[in-house]
Design a protein around this motif. Structure first.
Motif, PDB file in Angstrom:
ATOM      1  N   PRO A  26      -9.047 -32.809   7.767  1.00 56.74           N
ATOM      2  CA  PRO A  26      -7.630 -33.219   7.725  1.00 56.74           C
ATOM      3  C   PRO A  26      -6.640 -32.064   7.676  1.00 56.74           C
ATOM      4  O   PRO A  26      -5.445 -32.273   7.901  1.00 56.74           O
ATOM      5  N   LEU A  27      -7.113 -30.845   7.393  1.00 55.91           N
ATOM      6  CA  LEU A  27      -6.216 -29.690   7.409  1.00 55.91           C
ATOM      7  C   LEU A  27      -5.615 -29.471   8.796  1.00 55.91           C
ATOM      8  O   LEU A  27      -4.577 -28.812   8.937  1.00 55.91           O
ATOM      9  N   MET A  28      -6.251 -30.039   9.822  1.00 61.11           N
ATOM     10  CA  MET A  28      -5.757 -29.865  11.179  1.00 61.11           C
ATOM     11  C   MET A  28      -4.620 -30.834  11.512  1.00 61.11           C
ATOM     12  O   MET A  28      -3.977 -30.712  12.565  1.00 61.11           O
ATOM     13  N   THR A  29      -4.324 -31.761  10.624  1.00 61.28           N
ATOM     14  CA  THR A  29      -3.320 -32.787  10.905  1.00 61.28           C
ATOM     15  C   THR A  29      -1.960 -32.220  11.329  1.00 61.28           C
ATOM     16  O   THR A  29      -1.362 -32.701  12.305  1.00 61.28           O
ATOM     17  N   PRO A  30      -1.430 -31.186  10.645  1.00 61.67           N
ATOM     18  CA  PRO A  30      -0.123 -30.663  11.067  1.00 61.67           C
ATOM     19  C   PRO A  30      -0.118 -30.125  12.492  1.00 61.67           C
ATOM     20  O   PRO A  30       0.921 -30.135  13.162  1.00 61.67           O
ATOM     21  N   VAL A  31      -1.264 -29.659  12.958  1.00 57.94           N
ATOM     22  CA  VAL A  31      -1.355 -29.147  14.324  1.00 57.94           C
ATOM     23  C   VAL A  31      -1.443 -30.318  15.307  1.00 57.94           C
ATOM     24  O   VAL A  31      -0.724 -30.362  16.307  1.00 57.94           O
ATOM     25  N   ALA A  32      -2.301 -31.277  14.996  1.00 56.78           N
ATOM     26  CA  ALA A  32      -2.483 -32.420  15.890  1.00 56.78           C
ATOM     27  C   ALA A  32      -1.204 -33.231  16.053  1.00 56.78           C
ATOM     28  O   ALA A  32      -0.972 -33.824  17.114  1.00 56.78           O
ATOM     29  N   LEU A  33      -0.356 -33.233  15.022  1.00 52.70           N
ATOM     30  CA  LEU A  33       0.874 -34.031  15.055  1.00 52.70           C
ATOM     31  C   LEU A  33       2.123 -33.189  15.299  1.00 52.70           C
ATOM     32  O   LEU A  33       3.236 -33.651  15.071  1.00 52.70           O
ATOM     33  N   GLY A 245      -4.395 -22.830  15.378  1.00 52.83           N
ATOM     34  CA  GLY A 245      -3.446 -23.934  15.348  1.00 52.83           C
ATOM     35  C   GLY A 245      -2.271 -23.675  14.427  1.00 52.83           C
ATOM     36  O   GLY A 245      -1.110 -23.901  14.799  1.00 52.83           O
ATOM     37  N   TYR A 246      -2.540 -23.174  13.218  1.00 59.52           N
ATOM     38  CA  TYR A 246      -1.471 -22.925  12.245  1.00 59.52           C
ATOM     39  C   TYR A 246      -0.528 -21.835  12.749  1.00 59.52           C
ATOM     40  O   TYR A 246       0.688 -21.920  12.576  1.00 59.52           O
ATOM     41  N   ARG A 247      -1.098 -20.829  13.365  1.00 59.49           N
ATOM     42  CA  ARG A 247      -0.263 -19.754  13.883  1.00 59.49           C
ATOM     43  C   ARG A 247       0.634 -20.265  15.010  1.00 59.49           C
ATOM     44  O   ARG A 247       1.810 -19.914  15.092  1.00 59.49           O
ATOM     45  N   PHE A 248       0.067 -21.114  15.861  1.00 59.23           N
ATOM     46  CA  PHE A 248       0.830 -21.619  16.996  1.00 59.23           C
ATOM     47  C   PHE A 248       2.016 -22.470  16.538  1.00 59.23           C
ATOM     48  O   PHE A 248       3.131 -22.332  17.053  1.00 59.23           O
TER      49      PHE A 248
END
Length: 277
Positions: A26-33, A245-248
């Motif tokens: 779920p840490l990837m959620t901010p990137v996916a959204l 993802g976070y960097r992008f």
């Protein structure tokens, strides 16, 4: 070939790894959204993330039963999806062009290659127009579409694009571009092993036999080291995707640092067990 203790260890390690992976995904959620993606971009990013997560679960299911060599082929899928994700999101300046390469050019080239293979199969059949071959014929491109793709992408361009988006091409491009990705070459060994197994070359078919021919103590130690590499590589791919993802999207990476600590805490007992063994 392996003791009950080894079976218990591989089951425990794999289960703990799967549970932690599920906790961290779920840490990837901010990137996916990310709200600056177009609808098509968000879908494509989601497809890559889903592919990575799905293959990772399959990897841990295989390792839990000790099927480490078959897990190599699943590990390759995780490598491929993760690297393509990182390559896509390397920078905002290159994103649009790479997104078009991945979601349009490579996709259309793949359709053309599959179309040619279907044509080859149909040419071998005595009655290719029979109803039973309808699912195959349905995969054929329309003549106009086949012509359009052939004219749009000549053979030299196709070769260049596929090379650029291959494992070696992506690793080389990322490693040369900036310091953050220099460590990616560390994935090359695992990818090489998976390639041998997948292609069933001589090394790929003899590696498992050679492993089984070792004495019990040595065989068990190498088996656990192999299991640990699978687990470590799967989490390395997750962290690689998260950082890219976070960097992008431009958000704080502290949650990733906390994730790394949890992964280290998970893996330390594994490594100690191997060393003690």
């Amino acid at each position: 070939m392996y003791t009950d203790d080894i079976f218990a260890i591989q089951s425990e390690w794999s289960k703990k790894s799967m549970l932690l992976m599920r906790e961290l995904l779920p840490l990837m959620t901010p990137v996916a959204l990310f709200d600056q993606w177009t609808k098509e971009e968000k879908s494509t990013i989601g497809y890559l993330l889903a592919a990575s997560a799905r293959s990772t679960e399959s990897l841990f299911l295989l390792t839990s039963y000790g099927q480490l060599w078959d897990a190599e082929m699943v590990q390759r899928a995780i490598f491929e999806a993760s690297l393509k994700f990182v390559f896509l999101l390397e920078s905002r300046e290159t994103f649009k062009d790479r997104f078009n390469d991945y979601s349009t050019a490579l996709y259309e080239i793949s359709l053309l290659k599959d179309d040619n293979k279907v044509l080859d199969v149909l040419s071998l059949l005595q009655k290719p127009d029979d109803r039973q071959w309808f699912p195959l014929r349905e995969r054929l491109l329309a003549d106009e579409e086949r012509k359009r793709i052939n004219e749009k992408y000549d053979k030299n361009y196709r070769r260049s694009l596929e090379t650029r988006w291959g494992f070696t091409g992506i690793i080389g491009s990322l490693a040369r571009s900036e310091k953050l990705f220099h460590g990616l070459s560390g994935l090359s060994y695992g990818y090489s092993v998976s390639s041998h197994v997948l292609h069933a070359d001589y090394l790929g078919v003899t590696l498992p036999i050679e492993r089984d021919s070792r004495d019990h103590e040595h065989r068990s130690a190498v088996h656990l080291a192999h299991l640990n590499r699978h687990i470590s590589d799967a989490f390395s791919c997750l962290i690689m995707r998260l950082y890219a993802g976070y960097r992008f999207v431009g958000i704080d990476t502290d949650p990733i640092k906390d994730a790394v600590k949890k992964i280290d805490a998970l893996c330390i007992p594994f490594r100690k067990n191997i060393t003690d063994g």
